[in-house]
Design an enzyme around this catalytic site. Structure first.
Site, PDB file in Angstrom:
ATOM      1  N   GLY A 181       0.601  -1.272   0.028  1.00 27.77           N
ATOM      2  CA  GLY A 181      -0.027   0.042   0.111  1.00 27.77           C
ATOM      3  C   GLY A 181       0.848   1.240  -0.095  1.00 27.77           C
ATOM      4  O   GLY A 181       0.199   2.363  -0.321  1.00 27.77           O
ATOM      5  N   GLY A 183       2.852   2.469  -2.399  1.00 27.43           N
ATOM      6  CA  GLY A 183       3.580   2.977  -3.570  1.00 27.43           C
ATOM      7  C   GLY A 183       2.964   4.097  -4.131  1.00 27.43           C
ATOM      8  O   GLY A 183       1.567   4.653  -3.771  1.00 27.43           O
ATOM      9  N   CYS A 186      -0.212   3.533  -5.932  1.00 29.97           N
ATOM     10  CA  CYS A 186      -1.074   2.340  -5.404  1.00 29.97           C
ATOM     11  C   CYS A 186      -2.427   2.945  -4.809  1.00 29.97           C
ATOM     12  O   CYS A 186      -2.307   3.958  -4.135  1.00 29.97           O
ATOM     13  CB  CYS A 186       0.114   1.980  -4.220  1.00 29.97           C
ATOM     14  SG  CYS A 186      -0.899   0.799  -3.273  1.00 29.97           S
TER      15      CYS A 186
HETATM   16  P1  5GP Z   1       6.932   3.954  -5.579  1.00 35.92           P
HETATM   17  O1  5GP Z   1       8.338   3.874  -5.406  1.00 35.92           O
HETATM   18  O2  5GP Z   1       6.070   4.359  -6.733  1.00 35.92           O
HETATM   19  O3  5GP Z   1       6.201   4.587  -4.324  1.00 35.92           O
HETATM   20  O4  5GP Z   1       6.245   2.293  -5.352  1.00 35.92           O
HETATM   21  C1  5GP Z   1       6.777   1.291  -6.269  1.00 35.92           C
HETATM   22  C2  5GP Z   1       5.940  -0.011  -5.846  1.00 35.92           C
HETATM   23  O5  5GP Z   1       4.343   0.110  -6.019  1.00 35.92           O
HETATM   24  C3  5GP Z   1       6.206  -1.045  -6.689  1.00 35.92           C
HETATM   25  O6  5GP Z   1       7.538  -1.890  -6.426  1.00 35.92           O
HETATM   26  C4  5GP Z   1       5.097  -2.104  -6.380  1.00 35.92           C
HETATM   27  O7  5GP Z   1       5.321  -2.796  -5.360  1.00 35.92           O
HETATM   28  C5  5GP Z   1       3.961  -0.851  -5.900  1.00 35.92           C
HETATM   29  N1  5GP Z   1       2.997  -1.003  -7.238  1.00 35.92           N
HETATM   30  C6  5GP Z   1       3.143  -0.907  -8.488  1.00 35.92           C
HETATM   31  N2  5GP Z   1       1.944  -0.889  -9.039  1.00 35.92           N
HETATM   32  C7  5GP Z   1       1.037  -0.998  -8.156  1.00 35.92           C
HETATM   33  C8  5GP Z   1      -0.438  -1.091  -8.384  1.00 35.92           C
HETATM   34  O8  5GP Z   1      -1.185  -0.786  -9.288  1.00 35.92           O
HETATM   35  N3  5GP Z   1      -1.069  -1.243  -7.108  1.00 35.92           N
HETATM   36  C9  5GP Z   1      -0.385  -1.410  -6.007  1.00 35.92           C
HETATM   37  N4  5GP Z   1      -0.974  -1.573  -5.009  1.00 35.92           N
HETATM   38  N5  5GP Z   1       0.796  -1.150  -5.816  1.00 35.92           N
HETATM   39  C10 5GP Z   1       1.677  -1.397  -6.824  1.00 35.92           C
END
Ligand code: 5GP
Length: 349
Positions: A181, A183, A186
């Site tokens: 959660g 991300g 996300c």
């Molecule tokens: P960020 O660095 O952009 O904050 O987070 C990246 C991470 O978000 C990814 O490695 C993956 O674990 C998560 N993530 C990517 N796409 C999605 C999505 O569509 N839904 C959710 N719940 N998590 C995602």
């Protein structure tokens, strides 16, 4: 029903307290880490920052650029075997060690992973990635991967609690991916109410993994270099980044112009956009758990890498850690009022 009342922390809830230091300059700080993996006994050395296995982030173009900095890329799972074959032919063996082959948990994923790994014996890492790493099916799949690929380092997740980290490590994972959660694209927390503040998840999961000789990846929620430093300070062995490494030339997406400003599309792998692209739409029984945003186009990833690694180096200097490895031992977090999130300017589309 039960309510836990302990305080759980996100990156914005803390700062790292400065400590006396004998270091004169951030250039003295070594960011390379050397790990020996629990199940394979193999070793890896490099800068433990990983580009996320999203099709807007973990591209071959980015992998090539990051390998020059000894950083890793979890290459997204949508390339064909032919594309992998061509790409590997353009990479030297010492750069291939910075690649992870990503997969889900279907039979087709299993077969494809087998074929990709057969292309080049220098491919050392498999990243088995599901949104919810708590299912029996997932644990069984990790076990099957361990039996089949006995000499490959298995990264598995995502989970956020110590007991599940232990279960995955005992089932064959060398490294467990932590984060549900946090991300930047996300929407799990909004859509389902499920999640865990990311810094506490890292602190608790690292403790569980290290107790068994495993490692963790803190995955998601870093929006600025200071968050990456906090993740390492909390005990993460590796940190995975999506949004911070998106919207660069090397990501290979389309640059769109609006009112004279350049943007690049970035979306969650469970978003409507991703599902339309890869699986022909969102299945009826599920809701999308990701969103689509436009990020300001950042050009070459070179400057971003400098910014991230410079920030982490500087954090090490502030607490007197001459190596990244020492950062967690020298970290004291102080709780603060939630800070403004200064850097990550997302335009919603
Ligand atoms: P960020 O660095 O952009 O904050 O987070 C990246 C991470 O978000 C990814 O490695 C993956 O674990 C998560 N993530 C990517 N796409 C999605 C999505 O569509 N839904 C959710 N719940 N998590 C995602």
């Amino acid at each position: 029903m039960r309510v836990e009342t302990d305080i759980k922390l996100g990156f914005k809830d803390v700062l790292i307290k400065p400590k006396r230091s004998t270091l004169k300059s951030r250039s003295q700080v070594v960011l390379d880490r050397k790990f020996t993996f629990k199940h394979t006994g193999s070793q890896w050395e490099g800068v433990p920052v990983i580009a996320a296995n999203m099709d807007t982030v973990g591209t071959f173009g980015l992998a090539k650029a990051l390998a020059e900095h000894r950083m890793m890329t979890a290459v997204h799972k949508h390339y064909t075997i032919e594309q992998w074959s061509q790409f590997l032919a353009s990479m030297s063996a010492d750069k291939i060690k910075y690649l992870m082959v990503s997969c889900g948990t279907s039979d087709a994923d299993f077969e494809k992973t087998k074929q990709i790994l057969a292309l080049n014996s220098n491919l050392q890492f498999i990243c088995v990635d599901v949104a919810n790493g708590y299912s029996e099916h997932f644990v069984g799949y990790v076990r099957k991967m361990r039996e089949t690929f006995s000499d490959k380092v298995i990264v598995a997740g995502n989970v956020v609690t110590g007991e599940m980290v232990e279960e995955l490590i005992l089932s064959g994972a060398d490294i467990v991916k932590v984060g549900i959660g946090p991300g930047s694209v996300c929407t799990t927390r909004v859509k389902t109410g499920v999640g865990y503040p990311q810094l506490s998840a890292i602190i608790e999961c690292a403790d569980a993994a290290h107790g068994l000789g495993g490692q963790i990846v803190g995955d998601g929620g870093c929006t600025q270099a200071g968050d990456v430093a906090k993740a390492f300070g909390g005990g993460a062995d590796f940190v995975m980044l999506g949004g911070m490494l998106a919207a660069h030339e090397e990501n290979g997406g389309e640059v769109v112009e609006e009112n004279g400003n350049k943007f690049m599309k970035f979306y969650g792998m469970s978003s409507q956009t991703a599902m339309d692209k890869h699986t022909g739409g969102v299945a009826e029984y599920r809701a999308s758990e990701g969103k689509t945003v436009l990020l300001p186009y950042k050009g070459s990833v070179q400057l971003t890498v400098q910014d991230i690694l410079g920030g982490v180096r500087s954090a090490c200097t502030y607490v007197g850690a001459s190596e990244l490895k020492e950062l967690t031992k020298r970290t004291t977090f102080i709780r603060v009022q939630e800070q403004e999130n200064q850097v990550f300017g997302i335009t919603k589309v």
